[in-house]
Design a protein around this motif. Structure first.
Motif, short mmCIF file in Angstrom:
data_model
loop_
_atom_site.label_atom_id
_atom_site.label_comp_id
_atom_site.label_asym_id
_atom_site.label_seq_id
_atom_site.Cartn_x
_atom_site.Cartn_y
_atom_site.Cartn_z
N GLU A 121 0.85 -1.18 0.00
CA GLU A 121 0.00 0.00 0.00
C GLU A 121 0.89 1.24 0.00
O GLU A 121 2.03 1.18 -0.42
N ALA A 133 2.96 3.90 7.64
CA ALA A 133 2.88 3.62 6.20
C ALA A 133 3.85 2.48 5.87
O ALA A 133 4.36 1.81 6.75
N THR A 169 -1.92 -4.45 4.47
CA THR A 169 -2.94 -4.86 5.44
C THR A 169 -3.37 -6.29 5.16
O THR A 169 -3.77 -6.62 4.04
N ASN A 207 -1.61 -4.51 9.93
CA ASN A 207 -0.81 -3.80 8.95
C ASN A 207 0.64 -4.18 9.22
O ASN A 207 1.15 -4.00 10.33
N HIS A 256 -8.02 2.12 5.99
CA HIS A 256 -7.08 1.57 6.98
C HIS A 256 -7.75 0.37 7.62
O HIS A 256 -8.94 0.43 7.96
N CYS A 310 -12.04 1.22 8.33
CA CYS A 310 -11.74 2.59 8.75
C CYS A 310 -11.23 3.40 7.55
O CYS A 310 -10.29 3.00 6.88
N ALA A 369 -9.37 6.74 6.36
CA ALA A 369 -8.44 7.65 7.03
C ALA A 369 -7.96 8.74 6.09
O ALA A 369 -7.68 8.48 4.91
N CYS A 386 -7.95 4.65 15.35
CA CYS A 386 -6.88 3.65 15.34
C CYS A 386 -7.11 2.53 16.35
O CYS A 386 -6.82 1.37 16.07
N CYS A 423 -9.75 0.30 14.99
CA CYS A 423 -9.26 -0.39 13.79
C CYS A 423 -8.31 -1.51 14.19
O CYS A 423 -8.39 -2.60 13.65
N CYS A 473 -2.66 -1.61 13.40
CA CYS A 473 -1.26 -1.26 13.58
C CYS A 473 -0.66 -1.72 14.90
O CYS A 473 0.53 -1.50 15.14
#
Lengths: 353, 88
Positions: free
Chosen positions: A22, A30, A34, A43, A102, A106, A108, A337, A340, A343
């Motif tokens: 991505e 970044a 995912t 992620n 995301h 989600c 974002a 976040c 979600c 991360c």
């Protein structure tokens, strides 16, 4: 098969070689891909200097994607591929330049892809302006553009929106622009809204933000080790004291579990500082969103490695006891976040709380 | 005068309370409040170094702002004390 929380934590430390990737730049973690892993989502870093050493890879076989460790099949995975990425706004901007998916539900956006600290005091881990320089995004997104994307994304299962303000050189730190966007998204798209910003000078802005539709907020100190923070994120270190007041005020307005702060592990901080920071946050009612450091190409820390799986696993296990004592859980969080959870594996380690 | 003390992380554990009220004489400073906590709870080593200075990185906020320890307190002030790794 071992529990997915361990697999997720290991993948986020070791990375994966993937035929799909991505965004490689931008705010937040970044340079990843995912993966839907059973009932969770991760992620995972794909930067070559991390992923090339990883035992994990994604292989495509007969139209399906599989996670492999060496030559051994681990499990089938999915990589979300939103159709709305192919669309353009009425004024001709590709949806993908306005907002991104995301996790799996989600949407974002970085509302203002500029940060006042970028030239002199930028955070060494952050690539917020790199995606602007590369043309992957636009500098400023209007509420109307966001609404257009959000309505399309909602049809594909998006349930909540994360709005990062960036930090313009104004006293409100971008909160007013975020509030305008939040109101439109809330009224017209009926989505739950999360807004991330720096501590503002005027705390009454938080009430305005709530009144206009924001459900949760993220005020990210990133690190509780002041020495490390001063080196890595000097602008944040200078406003260190302000975070305490803003967190308290925000919890009073949005409620416990609805305020969060990223804590990045792997920038030189001690485990003790992570635990103490998590305790302070939890005692305030703030969810400590502990994440492994993610190298983003082109940033000062672009060549660093994420922290080890063993360290992250031990930290997650310890922090879950802090969450339990404080009555905090990602399940109670409405948007952003924490909800979600792609991360960080911390929410996955909450099992049994 | 009365001053509210809020404790976080290890200080909360050492004292066994998350907040308390201290009764201090008029004209007392932040340092005086911390000294009283030392007497009451034996947390001098955690707050101060061998020279009697606040330990590096122990963070003390008065009404949400960092101030000199000699700053005079007023009735109703709130002092928050954070552990070493958190401040700086």
């Amino acid at each position: 098969m071992r529990a997915l929380r361990y697999l997720k934590a290991e993948l986020q430390s070791k990375g994966v070689r993937s035929p799909v990737r991505e965004r490689m730049r931008g705010a937040g973690p970044a340079a990843g891909v995912t993966l839907v892993l059973g009932d969770t989502i991760a992620n995972v870093p794909v930067t070559p200097h991390v992923a090339d050493k990883s035992p994990y890879s994604i292989k495509r076989q007969e139209g399906k994607l599989f996670l492999k460790r060496g030559e051994n099949l681990v499990l089938e995975v999915e990589i979300p591929s939103p159709k709305f990425y192919e669309l353009k706004t009425r004024d001709g901007i590709p949806y993908k330049k306005v907002a991104l998916l995301h996790g799996k539900d989600c949407l974002a956006t970085t509302l203002i892809q500029k940060r006042i600290h970028w030239n002199a005091k930028r955070c060494k881990f952050c690539g917020i302006e790199l995606s602007l320089q590369s043309g992957e995004t636009i500098e400023r997104k209007t509420p109307e553009q966001l609404l257009e994307v959000a309505l399309a994304a909602k049809k594909e299962g998006v349930k909540h929106v994360t709005i990062t303000t960036g930090t313009p050189p104004t006293r409100d730190k971008g909160i007013l622009a975020a509030a305008d966007a939040a109101r439109l998204l809330k009224d017209e798209a009926k989505l739950d809204i999360h807004v991330q910003f720096e501590p503002p000078y005027d705390l009454s802005l938080l009430k305005d933000l709530k009144a206009r539709g924001a459900d949760t907020v993220g005020i990210h100190i990133e690190c509780f080790d002041k020495r490390v923070l001063s080196e890595v994120a000097p602008a944040k270190a200078e406003m260190h004291n302000a975070y305490m007041r803003v967190w308290e005020e925000a919890v009073g307005i949005f409620g416990e579990n609805q305020v969060s702060s990223y804590l990045i592990v792997g920038m030189g901080e001690s485990d003790e500082s992570v635990f103490d920071g998590c305790k302070v946050l939890a005692e305030l009612g703030v969810y400590p969103f502990v994440v492994p450091f993610r190298p983003i190409p082109g940033t000062d820390f672009g060549k660093k490695m994420p922290p080890s799986y063993e360290r992250m696993r031990a930290l997650y296990e310890e922090v879950t006891t802090i969450l339990r004592d404080a009555g905090l859980s990602w399940r109670k969080n409405k948007a952003g976040c924490v909800r979600c959870r792609a991360c960080s594996a911390l929410p996955d380690f909450e099992v049994g709380l | 005068m009365r001053v509210k003390i809020r404790l976080f992380a290890m200080f909360r554990e050492l004292v066994g309370a998350k907040e308390m009220e201290l009764h201090l004489e008029e004209g007392s400073s932040i340092f005086d409040a911390l000294s009283k906590l030392c007497e009451m709870y034996g947390i001098c080593n955690e707050l101060f170094n061998e020279h009697g200075k606040l330990r590096d990185h122990v963070r003390v906020l008065r009404n949400g702002r960092g101030e000199e320890l000699r700053s005079m307190l007023k009735d109703g002030d709130e002092i928050a004390i954070f552990p070493p790794a958190v401040g700086g």
